[in-house]
Motif scaffolding. Structure first.
Motif, short mmCIF file in Angstrom:
data_model
loop_
_atom_site.label_atom_id
_atom_site.label_comp_id
_atom_site.label_asym_id
_atom_site.label_seq_id
_atom_site.Cartn_x
_atom_site.Cartn_y
_atom_site.Cartn_z
N GLU A 88 1.24 -15.34 8.71
CA GLU A 88 0.25 -14.71 7.86
C GLU A 88 0.84 -14.31 6.53
N ALA A 89 0.09 -14.65 5.44
CA ALA A 89 0.44 -14.15 4.10
C ALA A 89 -0.44 -12.93 3.86
N ARG A 90 0.13 -11.77 3.91
CA ARG A 90 -0.65 -10.55 3.85
C ARG A 90 -0.92 -10.15 2.40
N GLU A 91 -2.09 -9.59 2.20
CA GLU A 91 -2.48 -9.15 0.87
C GLU A 91 -2.94 -7.70 0.94
N VAL A 92 -2.35 -6.86 0.11
CA VAL A 92 -2.66 -5.45 0.08
C VAL A 92 -3.56 -5.16 -1.13
N HIS A 93 -4.65 -4.44 -0.88
CA HIS A 93 -5.54 -4.04 -1.97
C HIS A 93 -5.41 -2.52 -2.18
N LEU A 94 -5.00 -2.14 -3.37
CA LEU A 94 -4.83 -0.73 -3.69
C LEU A 94 -5.88 -0.28 -4.71
N THR A 95 -6.37 0.90 -4.53
CA THR A 95 -7.25 1.49 -5.53
C THR A 95 -6.39 1.97 -6.71
N PRO A 96 -7.00 2.23 -7.87
CA PRO A 96 -6.20 2.76 -8.99
C PRO A 96 -5.45 4.03 -8.62
N GLU A 97 -6.06 4.88 -7.80
CA GLU A 97 -5.39 6.11 -7.39
C GLU A 97 -4.16 5.82 -6.54
N GLN A 98 -4.28 4.82 -5.65
CA GLN A 98 -3.15 4.45 -4.80
C GLN A 98 -2.01 3.83 -5.61
N ARG A 99 -2.39 3.01 -6.62
CA ARG A 99 -1.36 2.40 -7.47
C ARG A 99 -0.57 3.47 -8.23
N GLU A 100 -1.30 4.48 -8.71
CA GLU A 100 -0.62 5.57 -9.42
C GLU A 100 0.25 6.37 -8.46
N LEU A 101 -0.24 6.54 -7.23
CA LEU A 101 0.50 7.31 -6.23
C LEU A 101 1.82 6.63 -5.88
N LEU A 102 1.79 5.30 -5.77
CA LEU A 102 2.99 4.55 -5.37
C LEU A 102 3.82 4.09 -6.57
N SER A 103 3.30 4.25 -7.79
CA SER A 103 4.04 3.86 -9.01
C SER A 103 4.49 2.41 -8.95
#
Length: 394
Positions: free
Chosen positions: A45-60
């Motif tokens: 499996e080639a996994r794909e993660v979808h992040l919200t803008p808030e999650q992207r900022e949280l994880l930098s």
């Protein structure tokens, strides 16, 4: 603990997709390899993660463009950030005056020609007064010259009287033009008609930001004082000190990655634009220049940095930062941006040599691919945490 909770929060909320064709190219030939890691096992499996803008900022999450080179052939060197000479100006008056008004503050963005301060200058008042006097005398001399010229054409005056009028006219005109040009050099209005004769307007010669302001009301400034520094730091020079033993491997055009000590987890990318021919006898180093864009201003002039020169060779391979490579189900992967904003795909890769905090990629991605350089561990943790949750749910 807080970091683990952040990762768990992302893992609970992201979606895991089935394989998507990525089209990973061979690093050297750009051709697909059968039997390479990530393609050898059916159904992987080639996994794909979808992040919200808030999650992207949280994880930098941050990405970097993959360069080419060899991990064991990277030249590292200390560096220092400098202003670009034609993008910085030390600003002060060209004649003595007393400061009467400050029109800007530290950190202000100013345009070319914008007013910085106003001074009262006795010397300027004398020059302007002299100009006004010469202007009146010039008008009188012009009229006399024109009259004598007309009379001479009609033979009503002597040649001597005509030449005297012409000489007086030329002398006054030359002196008037000299004083006017002097005022233009001072950056001052010729007559001072819109202000007092003594008022001196100090203006910025370039567009930029006020970086220094050593001035106070009532202060007397001389022509040697420069109380303002205006600088445009959107472009800077980074001067590397490359060891004498390494300079032979460095060429103009080589890619350089500059790490600012104030922002250790991110780097700026540029190219070698100049290599000095002179060796510093004390440090046994040679100066190398890199011109970098710094739109956010995080490369601060006069600060120290660390640089890596990605020297070229015929057998160069794509290189990724050490932290970009993660392991999922015993496979080495890197994360690349997906087709949608906030999407990141785990792409299997085959690793080569590791050195100088960089890893060679033999297959899986090609040079100039965008890969996650900061936050890859968090994306991997989110995927594995989600996988464990799914397994417990069956």
């Amino acid at each position: 603990m807080i970091r683990n909770l952040q990762i768990l929060f992302v893992a609970i909320s992201f979606l895991v997709y089935q394989p998507l064709a990525y089209g990973a190219e061979e690093a050297e030939g750009g051709q697909h390899q059968k039997g390479e890691a990530g393609h050898s096992a059916e159904g992987s499996e080639a996994r794909e993660v979808h992040l919200t803008p808030e999650q992207r900022e949280l994880l930098s999450v941050q990405t970097v463009t993959v360069p080419r080179g060899r991990a064991d052939n990277i030249v590292t060197a200390p560096a220092e950030v400098h202003y670009v000479p034609d993008r910085v100006a030390e600003v002060g008056p060209l004649l003595q005056g007393k400061l009467t008004r400050l029109a800007v503050d530290l950190g202000d963005q100013v345009e070319k020609g914008q007013l910085l301060a106003t001074l009262n200058s006795v010397e300027l008042a004398r020059i302007r007064s002299r100009l006004n006097s010469l202007k009146a005398r010039k008008e009188a001399a012009t009229a006399e010259y024109q009259r004598e010229k007309q009379l001479r054409s009609e033979s009503f005056t002597s040649e001597e009287e005509f030449l005297d009028a012409k000489a007086a006219y030329l002398e006054i005109t030359a002196e008037y033009d000299s004083i006017r040009e002097q005022l233009e050099v001072f950056g001052s209005d010729s007559s001072g008609a819109d202000s007092s004769l003594a008022q001196y307007a100090l203006r910025s010669p370039i567009q930029g930001r006020i970086e220094r302001m050593d001035a106070r009301l009532g202060q007397t400034l001389s022509s040697s004082d420069t109380p303002f520094t205006v600088a445009d730091t959107s472009v800077v020079w980074v001067m590397l000190q490359v060891a004498e033993t390494d300079i032979g491997r460095v060429s103009v055009g080589d890619e350089v990655q500059v790490f600012s000590k104030s922002v250790a987890d991110r780097f700026h990318t540029g190219e070698v634009s100049w290599i000095s021919n002179e060796l510093d006898e004390e440090t046994r180093t040679i100066t190398v220049r890199v011109v970098l864009e710094s739109p956010n201003g995080d490369l601060r002039p006069n600060t120290y940095a660390k640089a890596r020169v990605m020297t070229q060779s015929a057998a160069s391979l794509p290189l990724v930062p050490h932290d970009a490579v993660q392991t999922i189900d015993d496979e080495s992967v890197v994360f690349v941006p997906g087709n949608e904003g906030g999407a990141y795909k785990a792409v299997p890769v085959t690793l080569g040599k590791e050195a100088n905090d960089w890893i060679e990629i033999k297959s899986g991605i090609s040079a100039n691919t965008e890969v996650v350089s900061v936050g890859a561990f968090d994306l991997m943790s989110a995927i594995t945490a989600s996988g464990r949750s799914a397994a417990h749910g069956h």
